[in-house]
Structures are given as structure tokens and as C-alpha cells.
Design a protein around this motif. Structure first.
Motif, short mmCIF file in Angstrom:
data_model
loop_
_atom_site.label_atom_id
_atom_site.label_comp_id
_atom_site.label_asym_id
_atom_site.label_seq_id
_atom_site.Cartn_x
_atom_site.Cartn_y
_atom_site.Cartn_z
N ARG A 82 -37.08 -97.11 21.32
CA ARG A 82 -38.45 -97.27 21.84
C ARG A 82 -38.45 -97.27 23.36
O ARG A 82 -39.29 -96.63 24.01
CB ARG A 82 -39.06 -98.58 21.34
N GLU A 83 -37.48 -97.98 23.96
CA GLU A 83 -37.43 -98.04 25.42
C GLU A 83 -37.14 -96.65 26.01
O GLU A 83 -37.69 -96.28 27.04
CB GLU A 83 -36.35 -99.05 25.86
N THR A 84 -36.26 -95.89 25.32
CA THR A 84 -35.95 -94.54 25.80
C THR A 84 -37.21 -93.67 25.77
O THR A 84 -37.53 -92.97 26.74
CB THR A 84 -34.87 -93.90 24.91
N ARG A 85 -37.94 -93.74 24.64
CA ARG A 85 -39.19 -92.96 24.52
C ARG A 85 -40.19 -93.36 25.59
O ARG A 85 -40.79 -92.50 26.23
CB ARG A 85 -39.84 -93.21 23.15
N GLN A 129 -31.56 -100.47 28.51
CA GLN A 129 -30.70 -101.64 28.38
C GLN A 129 -30.93 -102.48 27.13
O GLN A 129 -30.30 -103.52 26.96
CB GLN A 129 -30.87 -102.52 29.64
N SER A 130 -31.86 -102.08 26.25
CA SER A 130 -32.14 -102.91 25.06
C SER A 130 -30.91 -103.08 24.20
O SER A 130 -30.10 -102.16 24.05
CB SER A 130 -33.25 -102.27 24.22
N SER A 131 -30.79 -104.26 23.60
CA SER A 131 -29.58 -104.54 22.83
C SER A 131 -29.80 -104.47 21.32
O SER A 131 -28.94 -104.87 20.54
CB SER A 131 -29.02 -105.91 23.22
N GLN A 132 -30.96 -103.96 20.89
CA GLN A 132 -31.22 -103.69 19.46
C GLN A 132 -31.53 -102.21 19.32
O GLN A 132 -32.26 -101.65 20.15
CB GLN A 132 -32.41 -104.50 18.97
N PRO A 133 -31.02 -101.58 18.24
CA PRO A 133 -31.19 -100.12 18.13
C PRO A 133 -32.66 -99.67 18.19
O PRO A 133 -32.99 -98.74 18.93
CB PRO A 133 -30.58 -99.79 16.77
N ALA A 170 -39.73 -94.97 28.49
CA ALA A 170 -39.29 -94.69 29.87
C ALA A 170 -39.48 -93.21 30.20
O ALA A 170 -40.01 -92.85 31.27
CB ALA A 170 -37.83 -95.08 30.04
N LEU A 171 -39.10 -92.33 29.27
CA LEU A 171 -39.29 -90.89 29.53
C LEU A 171 -40.77 -90.51 29.44
O LEU A 171 -41.24 -89.64 30.18
CB LEU A 171 -38.47 -90.05 28.54
N GLY A 172 -41.50 -91.21 28.55
CA GLY A 172 -42.93 -90.93 28.41
C GLY A 172 -43.70 -91.21 29.68
O GLY A 172 -44.76 -90.62 29.92
N ALA A 173 -43.16 -92.09 30.52
CA ALA A 173 -43.85 -92.45 31.75
C ALA A 173 -43.58 -91.46 32.89
O ALA A 173 -44.12 -91.60 33.98
CB ALA A 173 -43.44 -93.86 32.18
#
Ligand SMILES: [Zn+2]
Length: 267
Positions: free
Chosen positions: A179-182, A170-174, A184-187
Motif C-alpha cells: 500500500r505504501e509503495t502504491r 519502510q512498512s514492516s507488514q507486507p 508513494a508512487l501515486g503521489a
């Protein structure tokens, strides 16, 4: 270069001409969305036609009352059944060694067990994952939702499932979004398959005003690497939102290219 056609052997687009059929919905969720994508990609990739899903598939995710409500609008019901069938087919292609992507409408991630909104009627991703679980083809899954809007329906469907992780980015900056995608999947330690609820309305020229085309390629890299390292190479996606018609096909091409770029055995 060579573009996306260099991955023709490993990619399968799932599409049905009936996805162009008008039905009652918001004007922005128009048949032109899938037409725009297919006009760019259909000559470059293999396309397979799905079958509509059946009632039993719908009832694994939705209540009888939601089903009968939708059956009250026959044109829309048929469209929604065919979209869910497209999601099932995309997931199935993936189990057969391809990367499947459903260029389908209506979208689905705002369809909860007993209610729906946001141009969604049945939860296409939920129906596909639950079918694979039911058929014992998988035991666990990760769903990565990159749409601008929170995939509340998918989350509601799998809230009680320990074996299905739903990640809404849901982050609103690219930079933050990647980073959030990495992270979240990293966890996630591992899964039998990863499905991407691919909305493109976070695009810089779309409603979200956020991600570039190259960011979609990077998301493809991240998800593709997760698939190879922790999901047995099994990755598929389906279309959710995305309303900036001129670049919808380009952004999907970037996402798919990103997924495939790291794959071994590329011709
Ligand atoms: Zn959206």
C-alpha cells in the motif's frame, strides 16, 4: 509459464565477473550474493558487462575527501567504481528501450556525499541518476528504495533536488508495504525515469522477515505500471541489500517478471 526467459528481448542484466572479486567489507556482503543471482538468471537473460565509472561521475555525488578515503583501499575502490559503472549502464540500457538491472556489489544507498556505512562506498543509484541529468538525457527521476534499511545516502544526495524524488518504503507488514509503495508512487505526477534501489532484505526469510516472493512480483507490477503510465516506460533497477542466498535470484526474477508482465509488445 515459461518464466522470465519470455522477457529476454526486453531485459538486460548488467553484470561483471569482477563483482566476485573479494575486497574488505562485512562477511555477509559476500560475492556469493551476486553468484547466487547469476546462477539462476544468467542462462535465461541477456547479460552485458559494464565499464567502471570515472572520478568525475563519483564527484557529482561525493566530496573529494570521501573519494580520497576510498582510493586508500585500492581493491575496494576498483570494486566500487565498477558497481557505480554498472548502475550507469543499467540506466543507459533503459533509455535505449530495455529494462536494465544491475546485479552488482558493493551496494550504494548508504553512501552520502561525505560519508558512507552499511557495506556501501559510493552511491551507485545517485551516480547513475546524476550522470543522466548531467548528460541531459533526463530532467527528472523517481528513485524507489525497497531495501529493509532506509536509503539515507540517496536521500542526502538529492535532498535539495526538486526534480528527483526519493521514496523509501519502510512498512514492516507486507500489506502495508505494498500500500505504501502504491501511494508513494501515486503521489508522483510524472518523471523521465524510475530507478529501483532493489534490496531484498525485507524478504520473509531474510533479516526483515516481511515480504514474500509474490510481494516482489507485485512491487514489480506497481513500479512497472508507474513507468508505463508516468515515466515513458523507462524503468531500471540495481541490487542493494539481500542476504538470504537461496532465494535472492528467485526474488529478483519475481520483481523483473512483475515489471515486464504489463508491458506491451511482449513476445
Ligand atoms: Zn539493507
Amino acid at each position: 509459464m515459461g518464466g522470465i526467459s519470455r522477457y529476454k528481448k526486453q531485459l538486460r542484466l548488467i553484470y561483471h565477473p569482477a563483482y566476485l572479486t573479494p575486497y574488505s567489507t562485512a562477511d555477509c556482503e559476500s560475492p556469493e550474493r551476486v553468484r547466487a543471482i547469476m546462477s539462476r538468471l544468467s542462462s535465461k537473460l541477456n547479460v552485458v558487462q559494464p565499464e567502471p565509472c570515472i572520478e568525475e561521475d563519483i564527484l557529482r555525488c561525493h566530496t573529494h575527501s570521501l573519494l580520497s578515503q576510498e582510493q586508500g583501499s585500492p581493491d575496494r575502490y576498483e570494486a566500487a567504481r565498477l558497481a557505480a559503472g554498472g548502475a550507469i549502464r543499467a540506466a543507459r540500457e533503459t533509455l535505449e528501450g530495455f529494462v536494465g538491472f544491475g546485479v552488482l556489489r558493493p551496494p550504494g544507498h548508504h553512501a552520502s556525499p561525505d560519508h558512507n556505512w552499511g557495506f556501501c562506498f559510493f552511491n551507485n543509484m545517485g551516480i547513475a541518476i546524476k550522470k543522466l541529468l548531467h548528460d541531459k538525457l533526463i530532467e527528472s527521476a523517481v528513485i524507489l528504495d525497497i531495501d529493509l534499511h532506509y536509503g539515507d545516502g540517496t536521500e542526502a544526495i538529492f535532498r535539495a533536488y526538486r526534480n528527483v524524488r526519493v521514496l523509501n518504503i519502510q512498512s514492516s507488514q507486507p500489506g502495508d508495504f505494498l500500500r505504501e509503495t502504491r501511494s508513494a508512487l501515486g503521489a508522483v505526477a510524472s518523471a523521465d525515469i524510475i530507478g529501483i534501489s532493489a534490496g531484498f532484505d525485507q524478504y520473509e526469510h531474510d533479516w526483515g522477515g516481511n515480504l514474500s516472493t509474490e510481494d516482489y512480483r507485485t512491487i514489480g507490477h506497481i513500479a512497472g505500471a508507474f513507468a508505463r503510465e508516468r515515466a515513458g516506460g523507462k524503468i531500471f533497477g540495481i541490487l542493494e541489500g539481500g542476504y538470504y542466498l537461496p532465494d535472492l535470484g528467485k526474488n529478483l526474477e519475481a520483481l523483473l517478471g512483475g515489471i515486464c508482465e504489463g508491458k506491451s509488445g511482449v513476445a
